[in-house]
Design a protein around this motif. Structure first.
Motif, mmCIF file in Angstrom:
data_model
loop_
_atom_site.group_PDB
_atom_site.id
_atom_site.type_symbol
_atom_site.label_atom_id
_atom_site.label_comp_id
_atom_site.label_asym_id
_atom_site.label_seq_id
_atom_site.Cartn_x
_atom_site.Cartn_y
_atom_site.Cartn_z
ATOM 1 N N ASP A 1 8.750 -11.124 -2.873
ATOM 2 C CA ASP A 1 7.914 -12.279 -3.201
ATOM 3 C C ASP A 1 6.673 -11.909 -4.004
ATOM 4 O O ASP A 1 5.920 -12.793 -4.428
ATOM 5 C CB ASP A 1 7.506 -13.011 -1.918
ATOM 6 N N ARG A 2 6.456 -10.621 -4.245
ATOM 7 C CA ARG A 2 5.272 -10.184 -4.992
ATOM 8 C C ARG A 2 5.639 -9.481 -6.301
ATOM 9 O O ARG A 2 4.769 -8.922 -6.970
ATOM 10 C CB ARG A 2 4.423 -9.249 -4.121
ATOM 11 N N VAL A 3 6.907 -9.534 -6.660
ATOM 12 C CA VAL A 3 7.405 -8.768 -7.799
ATOM 13 C C VAL A 3 8.182 -9.662 -8.752
ATOM 14 O O VAL A 3 8.925 -10.551 -8.333
ATOM 15 C CB VAL A 3 8.308 -7.610 -7.303
ATOM 16 N N GLN B 1 14.578 -0.724 -4.637
ATOM 17 C CA GLN B 1 13.349 -0.225 -4.019
ATOM 18 C C GLN B 1 12.475 -1.373 -3.532
ATOM 19 O O GLN B 1 11.909 -1.336 -2.431
ATOM 20 C CB GLN B 1 12.579 0.631 -5.027
ATOM 21 N N VAL B 2 12.386 -2.413 -4.335
ATOM 22 C CA VAL B 2 11.602 -3.591 -3.965
ATOM 23 C C VAL B 2 12.175 -4.237 -2.713
ATOM 24 O O VAL B 2 11.442 -4.609 -1.777
ATOM 25 C CB VAL B 2 11.572 -4.596 -5.136
ATOM 26 N N ARG B 3 13.489 -4.375 -2.688
ATOM 27 C CA ARG B 3 14.143 -4.977 -1.527
ATOM 28 C C ARG B 3 13.934 -4.113 -0.273
ATOM 29 O O ARG B 3 13.666 -4.637 0.809
ATOM 30 C CB ARG B 3 15.637 -5.141 -1.805
ATOM 31 N N GLY C 1 10.815 2.201 -9.765
ATOM 32 C CA GLY C 1 9.828 1.279 -9.213
ATOM 33 C C GLY C 1 8.937 1.859 -8.135
ATOM 34 O O GLY C 1 8.281 1.114 -7.389
ATOM 35 N N LEU C 2 8.843 3.178 -8.049
ATOM 36 C CA LEU C 2 8.052 3.786 -6.975
ATOM 37 C C LEU C 2 6.558 3.508 -7.127
ATOM 38 O O LEU C 2 5.875 3.193 -6.151
ATOM 39 C CB LEU C 2 8.299 5.294 -6.939
ATOM 40 N N LEU C 3 6.048 3.622 -8.353
ATOM 41 C CA LEU C 3 4.615 3.398 -8.573
ATOM 42 C C LEU C 3 4.197 1.969 -8.250
ATOM 43 O O LEU C 3 3.266 1.761 -7.462
ATOM 44 C CB LEU C 3 4.239 3.775 -10.009
ATOM 45 N N LEU D 1 1.577 0.618 -5.284
ATOM 46 C CA LEU D 1 0.359 -0.141 -5.590
ATOM 47 C C LEU D 1 0.308 -1.448 -4.810
ATOM 48 O O LEU D 1 -0.760 -1.857 -4.328
ATOM 49 C CB LEU D 1 0.299 -0.421 -7.095
ATOM 50 N N LEU D 2 1.442 -2.091 -4.657
ATOM 51 C CA LEU D 2 1.497 -3.323 -3.876
ATOM 52 C C LEU D 2 1.252 -3.046 -2.396
ATOM 53 O O LEU D 2 0.510 -3.784 -1.726
ATOM 54 C CB LEU D 2 2.853 -4.001 -4.072
ATOM 55 N N GLN D 3 1.857 -2.007 -1.877
ATOM 56 C CA GLN D 3 1.687 -1.668 -0.466
ATOM 57 C C GLN D 3 0.237 -1.308 -0.149
ATOM 58 O O GLN D 3 -0.256 -1.598 0.945
ATOM 59 C CB GLN D 3 2.601 -0.495 -0.092
ATOM 60 N N GLN D 4 -0.439 -0.693 -1.113
ATOM 61 C CA GLN D 4 -1.833 -0.290 -0.904
ATOM 62 C C GLN D 4 -2.833 -1.393 -1.231
ATOM 63 O O GLN D 4 -4.045 -1.206 -1.095
ATOM 64 C CB GLN D 4 -2.145 0.957 -1.751
ATOM 65 N N GLY D 5 -2.349 -2.526 -1.695
ATOM 66 C CA GLY D 5 -3.241 -3.637 -2.002
ATOM 67 C C GLY D 5 -4.018 -3.479 -3.293
ATOM 68 O O GLY D 5 -5.004 -4.192 -3.514
ATOM 69 N N VAL D 6 -3.595 -2.571 -4.169
ATOM 70 C CA VAL D 6 -4.286 -2.389 -5.446
ATOM 71 C C VAL D 6 -4.031 -3.589 -6.357
ATOM 72 O O VAL D 6 -4.914 -4.018 -7.098
ATOM 73 C CB VAL D 6 -3.816 -1.078 -6.129
ATOM 74 N N CYS D 7 -2.830 -4.136 -6.290
ATOM 75 C CA CYS D 7 -2.461 -5.349 -7.033
ATOM 76 C C CYS D 7 -1.840 -6.352 -6.059
ATOM 77 O O CYS D 7 -1.161 -5.952 -5.109
ATOM 78 C CB CYS D 7 -1.452 -5.030 -8.143
#
Length: 223
Positions: free
Chosen positions: A65-67, A57-59, A26-28, A32-38
């Motif tokens: 809440d975004r996955v 990784q998400v946790r 789940g690194l990619l 992308l979420l951290q960078q605001g791409v999605c």
């Protein structure tokens, strides 16, 4: 992230909902979420064990809440349209099967693809499904070359050489890795040719094709 995933991230189409198929750790998608791409992402894998790595990784990054985490086969994971879908880290034939079998769930999404093997199969599949490549770039991670593609809806026919060896997006790029990549491709083709020539009578057509492909690679290498 390694160079391959970093390149994939740089090509990702900004969107409301993205999807990463075969997400593994789940690194990619987390990047992308951290960078605001999605704003939101669907993380999918056929293996519950692999999905557990992504869940951790998400946790760790506080993105629960975004996955949406889905254990499913390929694009069966998509229960809503995604603006961009990434499929990386697998063989080209497996990737092509995923895209073909799940084509009704793609809904015109941008595709980010990177296959370890059988790149020509991926290019052919992109063309067959009415998409065209808008980016084809080479990178190197852990000492190995990888290609990463971005494909969008709209057919643009590739000839046999572009499908087998790469489009002008790759072969005419100013990527500093391109000379090394072409040298490696030349070595691979020459090795395959040497093996076939031991049985030239039964492989004449394939040998002729390899000679033709080598002439193209050598021409680009000399540029």
């Amino acid at each position: 992230m390694d160079e391959r995933l970093t390149l994939a991230a740089s090509l990702y189409e900004p969107c409301e909902v993205g999807a990463d198929i075969g997400t593994d750790h789940g690194l990619l998608p987390c990047h992308l979420l951290q960078q605001g791409v999605c704003r939101r992402m669907i993380l999918a894998d056929i293996s519950e064990k692999a999905l557990q790595h992504a869940r951790e990784q998400v946790r760790k990054q506080g993105l629960e809440d975004r996955v949406k985490l889905v254990c499913a086969n390929g694009l069966d994971a998509l229960d809503e349209p995604a603006g961009c879908i990434s499929i990386t880290g697998m063989g080209g034939k497996t990737m092509a099967d995923i895209v073909r079998q799940g084509k009704d769930r793609i809904h015109g999404a941008a595709l980010i693809l990177s296959a370890h093997t059988d790149q020509e199969v991926v290019r052919q599949t992109v063309q067959d499904m009415g998409y065209h490549l808008v980016a084809e770039q080479v990178c190197r991670a852990a000492g190995r070359f990888y290609l990463v593609w971005k494909a969008l809806p709209g057919k643009a026919d590739m000839d046999e050489d572009a499908i087998a060896l790469g489009t002008p997006l790759l072969l005419e790029s100013d990527n500093p890795l391109l000379p090394e990549y072409l040298a490696w491709r030349q070595w691979v083709l020459e090795k395959k040719l040497a093996g076939l020539q031991l049985a030239a009578d039964t492989h004449a057509e394939e040998i002729a094709k390899l000679h033709h492909q080598l002439s193209i690679i050598r021409r680009y290498s000399a540029c």
